[in-house]
Design a protein around this motif. Structure first.
Motif, PDB file in Angstrom:
ATOM      1  N   CYS A 177       0.797  -1.173  -0.086  1.00 18.42           N
ATOM      2  CA  CYS A 177       0.065  -0.113   0.199  1.00 18.42           C
ATOM      3  C   CYS A 177       0.818   1.363   0.177  1.00 18.42           C
ATOM      4  O   CYS A 177       0.509   2.419   0.095  1.00 18.42           O
ATOM      5  N   ASN A 178       2.074   1.023   0.075  1.00 19.85           N
ATOM      6  CA  ASN A 178       3.258   2.236   0.154  1.00 19.85           C
ATOM      7  C   ASN A 178       2.921   3.482   1.259  1.00 19.85           C
ATOM      8  O   ASN A 178       3.560   4.234   1.229  1.00 19.85           O
ATOM      9  N   VAL A 200      -5.232  -1.852   6.956  1.00 21.65           N
ATOM     10  CA  VAL A 200      -4.760  -2.544   5.913  1.00 21.65           C
ATOM     11  C   VAL A 200      -3.512  -1.947   5.236  1.00 21.65           C
ATOM     12  O   VAL A 200      -3.667  -0.739   4.629  1.00 21.65           O
ATOM     13  N   PHE A 201      -2.307  -2.718   5.251  1.00 22.57           N
ATOM     14  CA  PHE A 201      -1.037  -2.066   4.967  1.00 22.57           C
ATOM     15  C   PHE A 201      -0.325  -2.658   3.667  1.00 22.57           C
ATOM     16  O   PHE A 201       0.511  -2.207   3.282  1.00 22.57           O
ATOM     17  N   ASP A 202      -0.850  -3.886   3.480  1.00 24.85           N
ATOM     18  CA  ASP A 202       0.126  -4.612   2.711  1.00 24.85           C
ATOM     19  C   ASP A 202      -0.695  -5.893   1.826  1.00 24.85           C
ATOM     20  O   ASP A 202      -1.918  -6.096   2.300  1.00 24.85           O
ATOM     21  N   SER A 203      -0.273  -6.559   0.938  1.00 24.79           N
ATOM     22  CA  SER A 203      -0.846  -7.811   0.263  1.00 24.79           C
ATOM     23  C   SER A 203      -0.087  -8.860   0.664  1.00 24.79           C
ATOM     24  O   SER A 203       1.022  -8.964   0.863  1.00 24.79           O
ATOM     25  N   CYS A 204      -0.813 -10.207   0.873  1.00 25.62           N
ATOM     26  CA  CYS A 204      -0.219 -11.306   1.071  1.00 25.62           C
ATOM     27  C   CYS A 204      -0.345 -12.346  -0.139  1.00 25.62           C
ATOM     28  O   CYS A 204      -1.594 -12.745  -0.145  1.00 25.62           O
ATOM     29  N   TYR A 241      -0.414  -0.837  -6.544  1.00 29.23           N
ATOM     30  CA  TYR A 241       0.388  -0.429  -5.421  1.00 29.23           C
ATOM     31  C   TYR A 241      -0.094   0.946  -4.777  1.00 29.23           C
ATOM     32  O   TYR A 241       0.626   1.632  -4.037  1.00 29.23           O
ATOM     33  N   ASN A 242      -1.225   1.214  -4.942  1.00 29.69           N
ATOM     34  CA  ASN A 242      -2.197   2.104  -4.202  1.00 29.69           C
ATOM     35  C   ASN A 242      -1.829   3.608  -4.703  1.00 29.69           C
ATOM     36  O   ASN A 242      -2.202   4.662  -3.912  1.00 29.69           O
ATOM     37  N   TYR A 243      -1.384   3.997  -5.580  1.00 34.96           N
ATOM     38  CA  TYR A 243      -1.150   5.464  -6.329  1.00 34.96           C
ATOM     39  C   TYR A 243      -2.313   5.631  -7.212  1.00 34.96           C
ATOM     40  O   TYR A 243      -2.500   4.677  -7.940  1.00 34.96           O
TER      41      TYR A 243
END
Length: 315
Positions: A62-63, A103-107, A193-195
């Motif tokens: 999520c950057n 929620v900060f990341d992907s798995c 990547y959330n941009y």
């Protein structure tokens, strides 16, 4: 269990990696957000399991910078939903209690219902030695954010192409539009990547940026300057009373009702299934396009991409 990862920030930072990373970013976008069943977690209580991992520097997919309280979660491809889940919050309940995580990341290897928590968050709900524990979890609408919305332009942003990272929104964002002085609204495309990207001649700004969340709230930030890599606090929030940001010349505003259309390099901590690769703001895996006409304008309209949390999820 060894954590499996995608590309690490260190690899992405090496010479010649940006183009390849851009291709991978597009592939992940199609994989994560292209399926009709991909959707963020629901607000109703769901059953699942939790593991944990450590973040060894950098950011998640999520950057975002790691939360100050170190309470975050990585979601599988379906629930990550092409980054639509980024920045939202979940209540996770395990054997020892409940914790609220960002929620900060992907798995990449996590199925629906498998939440990969930070070690700090996992210890709030279970004994660390347990490794894998059964949980219940639910999305938290209008969770309290640590501050008003912030906007950061990616490195390389210019009047002809830019990408922004939005933080402190708490609810999933489904639409972003922007305009400069004397210009019409332009719709941004959301990358995995959330941009949020606008690939056309945007002008020099300053910009008015209108953001719509999954619950229909609209927040509009004015006077946003084109300052790559510099985090700009705005005076607006999606929920609650807006608080004027220090140094901001724009007046504070309340969230408006919607009236129109709108990786981390993680240490292999057992028993985490996976922690994703990340892309720091300084090496976003996209670059300005060169297919411009004589006036410097990109050919073709921007593409709208947004996933709605209400859509059914699948495993």
């Amino acid at each position: 269990m060894t954590a499996h990862r995608l590309l690490t920030p260190r690899w992405l930072a090496t010479g010649g990696a940006v183009l390849l990373a851009g291709v991978i970013g597009v592939a992940l976008l199609l994989h994560d957000g292209g399926a009709a069943c991909a959707a963020p977690p629901a607000t109703s209580t769901q059953k699942g399991k939790a593991t944990f991992y450590d973040l060894s520097g950098g950011t998640g997919n999520c950057n975002f910078a790691p939360p100050a309280d170190d309470l975050y979660v990585a979601l599988g491809r379906t629930q990550y939903a092409g980054a639509t889940s980024c920045g939202s919050y979940l209540d996770v309940t395990g054997p020892k209690g409940t914790v609220q995580v960002k929620v900060f990341d992907s798995c990449p290897e996590c199925a629906v219902g498998h939440l990969d928590l930070s070690r700090t968050a996992f210890k709030r709900i279970a004994n660390e030695s347990a490794g894998v524990v059964p949980i219940t979890y639910r999305a938290v609408p209008n969770a309290p954010a640590p501050g008003p919305l912030s906007i950061t332009f990616a490195e390389g942003s210019s009047p002809y192409w830019w990408a922004i990272l939005i933080d402190n929104h708490a609810n999933p964002i489904v639409s972003v539009q922007a305009k400069g002085p004397g210009r019409d609204w332009m719709t941004a495309t959301h990358a995995s990547y959330n941009y949020w990207i606008i690939d056309r001649n945007t002008g020099n700004g300053p910009f008015t940026i209108r953001m719509t969340d999954s619950y229909g709230h609209v927040a509009t930030a004015t006077g946003v300057k084109l300052l790559p890599t510099r985090r700009q606090a705005t005076p607006v929030r999606f929920t609650g009373k807006a608080v004027a940001a220090k140094g901001s010349g724009a007046p504070a505003k309340k969230a408006e009702p919607a009236t129109s259309k709108p990786g981390a390099s993680s240490a292999p901590v057992a028993p985490s299934a996976s922690a994703s690769a990340s892309t720091p703001a300084s090496s976003v895996p996209v670059s300005p396009r060169s297919d411009r006409n004589a006036d410097g304008l990109v050919q073709g309209p921007p593409v709208v991409l947004a996933a709605a949390p209400a859509a059914p999820s699948c495993g």
